[in-house]
Design a protein around this motif. Structure first.
Motif, PDB file in Angstrom:
ATOM      1  N   SER A 281       0.604  -1.683   0.211  1.00  0.00           N
ATOM      2  CA  SER A 281      -0.232  -0.002  -0.793  1.00  0.00           C
ATOM      3  C   SER A 281       0.694   1.317  -0.334  1.00  0.00           C
ATOM      4  O   SER A 281       0.252   2.095  -0.361  1.00  0.00           O
ATOM      5  N   GLU A 282       2.318   1.321   0.691  1.00  0.00           N
ATOM      6  CA  GLU A 282       3.221   2.659   0.259  1.00  0.00           C
ATOM      7  C   GLU A 282       3.975   2.578  -0.993  1.00  0.00           C
ATOM      8  O   GLU A 282       4.456   3.687  -0.705  1.00  0.00           O
ATOM      9  N   LEU A 283       3.790   1.338  -1.505  1.00  0.00           N
ATOM     10  CA  LEU A 283       4.932   1.311  -2.810  1.00  0.00           C
ATOM     11  C   LEU A 283       4.141   1.531  -3.664  1.00  0.00           C
ATOM     12  O   LEU A 283       3.318   0.827  -4.177  1.00  0.00           O
ATOM     13  N   ARG A 284       4.403   2.591  -4.624  1.00  0.00           N
ATOM     14  CA  ARG A 284       3.654   2.818  -5.792  1.00  0.00           C
ATOM     15  C   ARG A 284       4.295   1.866  -7.034  1.00  0.00           C
ATOM     16  O   ARG A 284       3.576   1.042  -8.411  1.00  0.00           O
ATOM     17  N   SER A 285       5.129   1.869  -7.049  1.00  0.00           N
ATOM     18  CA  SER A 285       6.353   0.460  -8.384  1.00  0.00           C
ATOM     19  C   SER A 285       6.985  -0.212  -7.399  1.00  0.00           C
ATOM     20  O   SER A 285       8.056   0.791  -6.601  1.00  0.00           O
ATOM     21  N   ALA A 286       7.932  -0.548  -7.179  1.00  0.00           N
ATOM     22  CA  ALA A 286       9.245  -1.897  -7.104  1.00  0.00           C
ATOM     23  C   ALA A 286       9.507  -3.108  -8.382  1.00  0.00           C
ATOM     24  O   ALA A 286       8.676  -3.939  -8.631  1.00  0.00           O
ATOM     25  N   SER A 287      10.651  -3.067  -8.446  1.00  0.00           N
ATOM     26  CA  SER A 287      10.957  -4.425  -9.461  1.00  0.00           C
ATOM     27  C   SER A 287      12.432  -4.612  -8.732  1.00  0.00           C
ATOM     28  O   SER A 287      13.301  -3.613  -8.319  1.00  0.00           O
ATOM     29  N   ILE A 288      12.858  -5.780  -9.807  1.00  0.00           N
ATOM     30  CA  ILE A 288      13.683  -6.423  -9.214  1.00  0.00           C
ATOM     31  C   ILE A 288      14.394  -6.688 -10.670  1.00  0.00           C
ATOM     32  O   ILE A 288      13.974  -7.754 -11.061  1.00  0.00           O
ATOM     33  N   VAL A 289      15.821  -6.806 -10.468  1.00  0.00           N
ATOM     34  CA  VAL A 289      16.079  -7.855 -11.260  1.00  0.00           C
ATOM     35  C   VAL A 289      17.559  -8.582 -10.986  1.00  0.00           C
ATOM     36  O   VAL A 289      18.291  -7.872 -10.715  1.00  0.00           O
ATOM     37  N   ASN A 290      17.449  -9.879 -10.642  1.00  0.00           N
ATOM     38  CA  ASN A 290      18.264 -10.372 -10.428  1.00  0.00           C
ATOM     39  C   ASN A 290      19.546 -11.446 -11.147  1.00  0.00           C
ATOM     40  O   ASN A 290      18.657 -11.827 -12.010  1.00  0.00           O
ATOM     41  N   GLU A 291      20.538 -11.627 -11.646  1.00  0.00           N
ATOM     42  CA  GLU A 291      20.992 -12.320 -12.521  1.00  0.00           C
ATOM     43  C   GLU A 291      22.660 -12.362 -12.163  1.00  0.00           C
ATOM     44  O   GLU A 291      22.964 -12.171 -10.749  1.00  0.00           O
ATOM     45  N   MET A 292      22.787 -14.172 -12.206  1.00  0.00           N
ATOM     46  CA  MET A 292      23.930 -14.458 -13.003  1.00  0.00           C
ATOM     47  C   MET A 292      24.867 -15.176 -13.436  1.00  0.00           C
ATOM     48  O   MET A 292      23.987 -15.635 -14.987  1.00  0.00           O
ATOM     49  N   SER A 293      25.679 -15.154 -13.032  1.00  0.00           N
ATOM     50  CA  SER A 293      26.530 -15.866 -14.670  1.00  0.00           C
ATOM     51  C   SER A 293      26.396 -17.605 -14.405  1.00  0.00           C
ATOM     52  O   SER A 293      27.045 -17.754 -13.345  1.00  0.00           O
ATOM     53  N   LEU A 294      25.797 -18.611 -15.295  1.00  0.00           N
ATOM     54  CA  LEU A 294      25.996 -19.993 -14.784  1.00  0.00           C
ATOM     55  C   LEU A 294      27.460 -20.389 -14.819  1.00  0.00           C
ATOM     56  O   LEU A 294      28.181 -21.302 -13.542  1.00  0.00           O
ATOM     57  N   ILE A 295      28.605 -19.570 -15.640  1.00  0.00           N
ATOM     58  CA  ILE A 295      29.781 -20.088 -15.403  1.00  0.00           C
ATOM     59  C   ILE A 295      31.083 -19.128 -15.229  1.00  0.00           C
ATOM     60  O   ILE A 295      32.250 -19.287 -14.918  1.00  0.00           O
ATOM     61  N   ALA A 296      30.365 -17.978 -14.093  1.00  0.00           N
ATOM     62  CA  ALA A 296      31.220 -16.922 -14.060  1.00  0.00           C
ATOM     63  C   ALA A 296      32.082 -16.230 -14.535  1.00  0.00           C
ATOM     64  O   ALA A 296      33.048 -15.344 -14.361  1.00  0.00           O
ATOM     65  N   THR A 297      31.437 -16.351 -15.755  1.00  0.00           N
ATOM     66  CA  THR A 297      33.013 -15.760 -17.164  1.00  0.00           C
ATOM     67  C   THR A 297      32.550 -13.827 -16.512  1.00  0.00           C
ATOM     68  O   THR A 297      33.265 -13.032 -17.059  1.00  0.00           O
ATOM     69  N   GLU A 298      31.300 -14.315 -16.420  1.00  0.00           N
ATOM     70  CA  GLU A 298      31.335 -12.429 -15.650  1.00  0.00           C
ATOM     71  C   GLU A 298      30.067 -12.600 -13.369  1.00  0.00           C
ATOM     72  O   GLU A 298      29.688 -13.536 -13.566  1.00  0.00           O
ATOM     73  N   LEU A 299      30.926 -11.212 -13.401  1.00  0.00           N
ATOM     74  CA  LEU A 299      29.457 -11.175 -11.792  1.00  0.00           C
ATOM     75  C   LEU A 299      28.621 -10.090 -12.323  1.00  0.00           C
ATOM     76  O   LEU A 299      28.640  -9.112 -11.359  1.00  0.00           O
ATOM     77  N   PRO A 300      27.550 -10.512 -12.781  1.00  0.00           N
ATOM     78  CA  PRO A 300      26.581  -9.863 -12.671  1.00  0.00           C
ATOM     79  C   PRO A 300      26.036  -9.010 -11.219  1.00  0.00           C
ATOM     80  O   PRO A 300      26.039  -9.382 -10.329  1.00  0.00           O
ATOM     81  N   ILE A 301      25.974  -8.177 -10.996  1.00  0.00           N
ATOM     82  CA  ILE A 301      25.109  -6.837 -10.315  1.00  0.00           C
ATOM     83  C   ILE A 301      23.823  -7.133 -10.419  1.00  0.00           C
ATOM     84  O   ILE A 301      23.290  -6.884 -11.122  1.00  0.00           O
ATOM     85  N   SER A 302      22.909  -7.385  -9.073  1.00  0.00           N
ATOM     86  CA  SER A 302      21.128  -7.450  -8.967  1.00  0.00           C
ATOM     87  C   SER A 302      21.542  -5.743  -8.875  1.00  0.00           C
ATOM     88  O   SER A 302      21.890  -5.213  -7.622  1.00  0.00           O
ATOM     89  N   THR A 303      19.719  -5.872  -8.724  1.00  0.00           N
ATOM     90  CA  THR A 303      19.375  -4.380  -8.864  1.00  0.00           C
ATOM     91  C   THR A 303      17.934  -4.585  -8.299  1.00  0.00           C
ATOM     92  O   THR A 303      16.908  -5.336  -8.520  1.00  0.00           O
ATOM     93  N   MET A 304      17.621  -3.539  -7.650  1.00  0.00           N
ATOM     94  CA  MET A 304      15.855  -2.968  -7.826  1.00  0.00           C
ATOM     95  C   MET A 304      15.616  -1.518  -6.848  1.00  0.00           C
ATOM     96  O   MET A 304      17.032  -0.908  -7.017  1.00  0.00           O
ATOM     97  N   LYS A 305      14.419  -1.245  -7.700  1.00  0.00           N
ATOM     98  CA  LYS A 305      14.311  -0.221  -8.149  1.00  0.00           C
ATOM     99  C   LYS A 305      12.979  -0.121  -7.356  1.00  0.00           C
ATOM    100  O   LYS A 305      12.432  -1.101  -7.157  1.00  0.00           O
ATOM    101  N   TRP A 306      12.462   0.693  -6.320  1.00  0.00           N
ATOM    102  CA  TRP A 306      11.102   0.994  -5.767  1.00  0.00           C
ATOM    103  C   TRP A 306      10.943   2.029  -5.217  1.00  0.00           C
ATOM    104  O   TRP A 306      12.128   3.062  -5.558  1.00  0.00           O
ATOM    105  N   THR A 307       9.961   2.916  -5.635  1.00  0.00           N
ATOM    106  CA  THR A 307       9.521   4.429  -4.932  1.00  0.00           C
ATOM    107  C   THR A 307       7.658   3.946  -4.168  1.00  0.00           C
ATOM    108  O   THR A 307       7.064   3.463  -3.917  1.00  0.00           O
TER     109      THR A 307
END
Length: 486
Positions: free
Chosen positions: A179-205
């Motif tokens: 009731s206090e969140l106008r919007s909220a979204s999350i992007v979770n990511e990973m590399s399955l063989i660790a050729t990179e190490l993505p950063i997961s993020t969250m945005k919320w209003t």
């Protein structure tokens, strides 16, 4: 009914770890150094007036953790003749919107008169009296750049009681529902063989119901849950304010924090991968290992870089992967091979499949570092030469019509000749998985790396390990899932 909540820890980041506690008039069995992290004892026998419950739940004090008990008991008027004082010193300066005092949570007893002073060096920045009315009480006082706090406990809510404290939180825990969140979204990511190490993020209003002047300090933690399932822990990266109670907040996960923390690097011979990973993280976050993980020894180098990039090098050479979702820790694991079924009743849209081009060859460069005054690589003031050896795996099933598609990995500086061929084979095996399975599902605790069998539009299923989830928060959490499979 499903319920999604955000716990925003409106605290001074780093204050808990930096706090040094000293006290007066404290029982000898107390351990005041536990106050910043907190304890949760069972109901405890104290020999105080009308305090010993006879329901069998009260425990001897020597069997329970005690952070702070005063030696003196309050008088008939509930006050102390010599009020106990708790002093907290910090090496660094911190800002917070107040302090949360957790007194005796098991019995509900508390101190009903408290004075708190905040200092910056010898300068007093605030001096405020509070009247707690519960065992957990927030002492609201916004103070910036303090390095000392003095807490005086003047009286208790009942006569004949010791002053007791289980924890001092340098801020307050705030809970928000949808009731206090106008919007909220999350992007979770990973590399399955660790050729990179993505950063997961969250945005919320946030559109707060309370008239609170939020500080939203860098790296404050935010926990997101759906019922009892932890979706993830994220950390404040920045915010903007568009109205009196409306804030747009951006967060990143632990890897985002580690990306902003430098690592000096080093050169290693027969180095335990677990020990090296621990040295890189250096207590910034806890590391949890899948029980199936086996330690190996690594040889090679890490140049001066961020902690996130150094972790990626260790994971890739080790042959493991890592994620932060669903945990307060950095979780290191092997990809599971047993699929979890996602039924049609949890699927918004059936799986669609993107198929990648055939990989014709994988080439991995291994590195051997030797001290050399004429070397081209300098690490911690010492020069090294880098001898490179290539290891490859070719696809035996290439036809005349297939385009050349060579995957080359040249900058894996912890891949030594002793593991070069095994690493090349591992990378080749991964690229045999050419299908990216995409579907929108009702989230029910799925995590990055999980192997999911999801229904497709042609009455079958597609199976793969989750590499990405785009999550839209509501009381029913929906996730757009991308899973890599054959």
């Amino acid at each position: 009914m499903s319920r999604t909540t955000i716990l925003y820890k409106d605290i001074a980041p780093g204050a808990e770890e930096d706090a040094s506690v000293s006290t007066t008039a404290v029982e000898s069995f107390s351990n005041p150094s536990l106050l910043p992290s907190g304890v949760t004892p069972a109901p405890t026998i104290t020999c105080e007036l009308n305090h010993w419950g006879l329901d069998g739940t009260y425990m001897l004090v020597e069997n329970e953790p005690v952070a702070f008990w005063s030696t003196e008991m309050s008088g008939d008027d509930c006050s102390f003749e010599n009020p106990p004082v708790i002093t907290i010193d910090f090496d660094q300066q911190y800002s917070s919107v107040g302090l949360t005092l957790i007194f005796d949570s098991a019995s509900g007893d508390y101190c009903n008169s408290v004075n708190i002073k905040w200092y910056q060096g010898d300068t007093q920045k605030a001096n405020t009296d509070f009247s707690p009315n519960a065992a957990t009480f927030f002492c609201q006082q916004r103070v910036e750049s303090y390095n000392k706090v003095v807490i005086t406990l003047n009286s208790t809510n009942l006569p004949g009681r010791r002053a007791k404290l289980e924890q001092i939180v340098f801020g307050i825990f705030r809970y928000f529902g949808m009731s206090e969140l106008r919007s909220a979204s999350i992007v979770n990511e990973m590399s399955l063989i660790a050729t990179e190490l993505p950063i997961s993020t969250m945005k919320w209003t946030l559109d707060s119901k309370d008239d609170v002047d939020f500080m939203f300090q860098l790296k404050q933690p935010v926990e997101v849950r759906n019922n009892d399932n932890l979706i993830g822990v994220y950390y404040i990266d920045g915010y903007s304010r568009s109205a009196a109670t409306v804030y747009d907040i951006e967060c990143y996960d632990a890897l985002g924090v580690l990306d902003e923390t430098p690592f000096s690097g080093g050169v290693y011979t027969n180095k335990s991968a677990k020990k090296l990973l621990s040295e890189i993280v250096d207590g910034d976050f806890e590391i949890e290992y899948d029980p199936a993980i086996t330690d190996i020894t690594l040889a090679g180098a890490l140049p001066e870089t961020s902690k996130r990039e150094a972790i990626q090098q260790v994971l890739f050479a080790w042959g493991v992967c890592a994620s932060t979702d669903g945990s307060e820790r950095l979780y290191v694991f092997h990809l599971p091979s047993i699929a979890k079924e996602v039924g049609k009743n949890r699927t918004y849209t059936g799986v669609t499949v993107d198929t990648a081009a055939i990989v014709t060859k994988v080439v991995v460069t291994a590195h051997t570092y030797s001290q050399n005054t004429n070397g081209s690589i300098e690490i911690n003031g010492i020069k090294y030469s880098d001898t490179k050896t290539e290891y490859s795996v070719s696809n035996p099933n290439i036809t005349a019509s297939d385009k050349q598609n060579v995957i080359e990995i040249t900058d894996a500086t912890l891949v030594s000749p002793s593991i070069g061929q095994a690493v090349a084979q591992r990378v080749y095996d991964y690229y045999l998985k050419r299908s990216t399975n995409k579907a929108k599902i009702v989230w029910a605790g799925e995590k990055l790396g999980d192997m999911l069998a999801m229904p497709n539009a042609w009455d079958g299923t597609n199976t793969g390990n989750v590499a990405k989830m785009e999550i839209r928060l509501s009381n029913t959490v929906a996730a757009n899932v991308e899973a890599i499979g054959t």
